[in-house]
Enzyme design. Structure first.
Site, PDB file in Angstrom:
ATOM      1  N   CYS A  30       0.863  -1.421   0.086  1.00  0.00           N
ATOM      2  CA  CYS A  30       0.111  -0.051   0.063  1.00  0.00           C
ATOM      3  C   CYS A  30       0.873   1.246   0.195  1.00  0.00           C
ATOM      4  O   CYS A  30       1.697   1.773   0.784  1.00  0.00           O
ATOM      5  CB  CYS A  30      -0.881   0.053   1.126  1.00  0.00           C
ATOM      6  SG  CYS A  30      -1.789   1.568   1.868  1.00  0.00           S
ATOM      7  N   CYS A  33       0.043   3.751   2.844  1.00  0.00           N
ATOM      8  CA  CYS A  33       0.700   3.068   4.155  1.00  0.00           C
ATOM      9  C   CYS A  33       2.078   3.474   4.169  1.00  0.00           C
ATOM     10  O   CYS A  33       2.369   3.845   5.335  1.00  0.00           O
ATOM     11  CB  CYS A  33       0.300   1.704   4.005  1.00  0.00           C
ATOM     12  SG  CYS A  33      -1.314   1.217   3.985  1.00  0.00           S
TER      13      CYS A  33
END
Length: 134
Positions: A30, A33
């Site tokens: 991600c 993230c």
């Protein structure tokens, strides 16, 4: 302070054993993230009195499902075993600090009373629907 990795095996013990826990639900693949990770780490160094924890949603799908995580990163704050904040998205540092300040300022007596009231209301509504259908 470094972050703690939460798993289905240690989640209950760690979260119930700490009054204020920030949880970052994330995954290796991600991009947002990866942007939020360093912000979360810097914040953990500023707030040594709080527990910062991470849940890798790829390795812990049961935890992600239990909290209905549909988008990552998602930040959740748990105070005294009550989730008081949950929001998807990579927060900028200033926004994360603001959220922490707001969560610190909560009157947990009021929060517990509000949760109890909502549970009572839900029980009354659920009971009423069953009675009507019977």
């Amino acid at each position: 302070m470094s972050t703690v990795e939460l798993t289905k095996e240690n989640f209950d013990e760690i979260v119930s054993g700490n009054d204020f826990v920030l949880i970052d639900f994330w995954a290796e693949w991600c991009g947002p993230c990866k942007q939020f990770g360093p912000v979360f780490e810097r914040s953990s160094e500023k707030h040594g009195d709080l527990l910062f924890a991470k849940v890798n949603t790829e390795k812990q799908p049961e935890l992600a499902a239990a909290f209905d995580i549909r988008s990552i990163p998602t930040l959740m704050i748990v105070r005294q075993n009550i989730a008081v904040f949950a929001q998807p998205g990579a927060l900028p540092e200033a926004a994360l600090e603001d959220v922490i300040g707001q969560a610190r300022a909560l009157d947990m007596g009021e929060v517990r009373a509000s949760v109890a009231e909502a549970q009572e209301q839900q029980a009354r509504n659920g009971g009423g629907e069953q009675a009507q259908g019977a």
